[in-house]
Design a protein around this motif. Sequence first.
Motif, short mmCIF file in Angstrom:
data_model
loop_
_atom_site.label_atom_id
_atom_site.label_comp_id
_atom_site.label_asym_id
_atom_site.label_seq_id
_atom_site.Cartn_x
_atom_site.Cartn_y
_atom_site.Cartn_z
N SER A 188 -3.24 15.25 4.33
CA SER A 188 -4.02 14.35 5.18
C SER A 188 -4.75 15.10 6.30
O SER A 188 -5.16 14.49 7.28
CB SER A 188 -3.10 13.29 5.79
OG SER A 188 -2.48 12.54 4.78
N VAL A 239 8.20 15.27 3.06
CA VAL A 239 7.41 14.58 2.03
C VAL A 239 8.13 14.65 0.68
O VAL A 239 8.19 13.68 -0.05
CB VAL A 239 6.00 15.18 1.93
CG1 VAL A 239 5.24 14.63 0.73
CG2 VAL A 239 5.21 14.90 3.22
N THR A 241 -1.52 6.79 2.68
CA THR A 241 -1.17 7.20 1.32
C THR A 241 -1.64 6.08 0.39
O THR A 241 -2.31 5.14 0.81
CB THR A 241 0.35 7.40 1.19
OG1 THR A 241 1.00 6.14 1.38
CG2 THR A 241 0.85 8.39 2.23
N THR A 242 -1.28 6.18 -0.86
CA THR A 242 -1.68 5.14 -1.81
C THR A 242 -0.93 3.83 -1.56
O THR A 242 -1.33 2.78 -2.07
CB THR A 242 -1.41 5.60 -3.25
OG1 THR A 242 -0.03 5.96 -3.37
CG2 THR A 242 -2.28 6.80 -3.60
N GLU A 245 6.93 4.67 3.60
CA GLU A 245 6.07 3.92 2.68
C GLU A 245 6.71 2.64 2.19
O GLU A 245 6.02 1.68 1.84
CB GLU A 245 5.72 4.79 1.46
CG GLU A 245 4.71 5.89 1.74
CD GLU A 245 4.41 6.69 0.50
OE1 GLU A 245 3.25 7.12 0.33
OE2 GLU A 245 5.33 6.89 -0.33
N SER A 265 1.29 15.89 3.02
CA SER A 265 0.70 14.72 2.36
C SER A 265 -0.81 14.88 2.16
O SER A 265 -1.49 13.93 1.79
CB SER A 265 0.99 13.45 3.17
OG SER A 265 0.37 13.52 4.44
#
Length: 417
Positions: free
Chosen positions: A29, A187, A78-79, A206, A27
């Motif tokens: 990160s 992911v 994340t978004t 998410e 991801s």
Amino acid sequence: MDLLRFITAGSVDDGKSTLIGRLLYDSKSILADQMEAIERASKSRDDGEIDLALLTDGLRSEREQGITIDVAYRYFQTTKRKFIIVDAPGHIQYTRNMVTGASNCQLAVVLVDARHGVVEQTRRHSLIASMLGIPHLVVAINKMDLVGYSQDVYSNICIHYNELAQKLNVGEVTYIPLSALNGDNVVDKSANMPWYEGEPLLSHLETVVLDQDENLTDARFPVQYVIRPQTAELHDYRGYAGKITSGIFRKGDAVTVLPTGETSTIDAIEIAETHYDEAFAPMSVVLHLADDVDVSRGNLIVKSDNQPIVSQNVEALLCWMDAKPLKVGSKYTLQHGTFRTRCAVREIVYQLNVNTYEEIEDVESLKLNDIARVILKTAKPVSFDPYGKNRVNGGAILIDETSNVTVGALMLQGEVA
């Protein structure tokens, strides 16, 4: 953007730390300096691959032994959502660390090695997740690459775990086949398992619908500190500082101080020298009462029309976390929020068999990692809610009076005669 706290649990070498490393890596990160550090630490590997488990296994003893010992926390976003990841140890002797890490989580990822299926520690961690009231469980069937990405292996483990979940009466359970080492279904969706029609792990994390994290019905305010400056400017100032653990308080509310039972009304709600008409969990505030009642650290301020249980005979689920056995009649310090009192173990109602979840009666002592239902007699009344109704005001710990070590985690259930 909301926040999801989740824990990875399961047996030793199921790949919990590797899964978190893969989740962070794929991801994007991981910071550049973190990546360089684990690349340097992975140079001793014969295959030349990066050991993603090193992102969470930070202690030298963890790196040397290739195991997780302490709970590790990692943060990423994340978004769609922010995340706090709790990496729990798999070894049975570190189960107490799993209890600590899981106590504030909303979701648990229980890893199962596809080669071994459901084992004792899988059952123990699932039981603890159920006891702690974690509403969402993800069963991540890992190392699918080592069983040829077999759908039959995956299906058999799902059937086996589903039987276990029904005994535990857990809420939502989601099954995901994956390979943390190779990144299958972590992911991105895996081409190696076209038979799996669900979403990869990150997509599930998410989009999972979170239950209301805060109880806004039962107003509870454990007093941490009494503020009494007694200066010329603040001669008559008397405020009670603390954190609202659940519910909503408003100016003018009729309140009761427990366990004394004294009553008053809220005269003011103060945050950083500014007054407000209302405050709610989990805000830290200073409450001012209209009357000069006796309030001290450890007292609980509640709304008069919505009061918890107040009792000296408490029934609780207990996870024993000390090498020294617990015996009927043993004495400890019980800490519930800011409140402390001495207590004695009056009775062990039953012990839970971790493998079968059967209730074993006529037990006189508990050893490390045992789980049981017990009855405690406290020196002072405890003001609490049943754990299933209010997790924050229903949790407590037992402390050894000699060593001051936390020896037990309690999920308070109710009052007994």
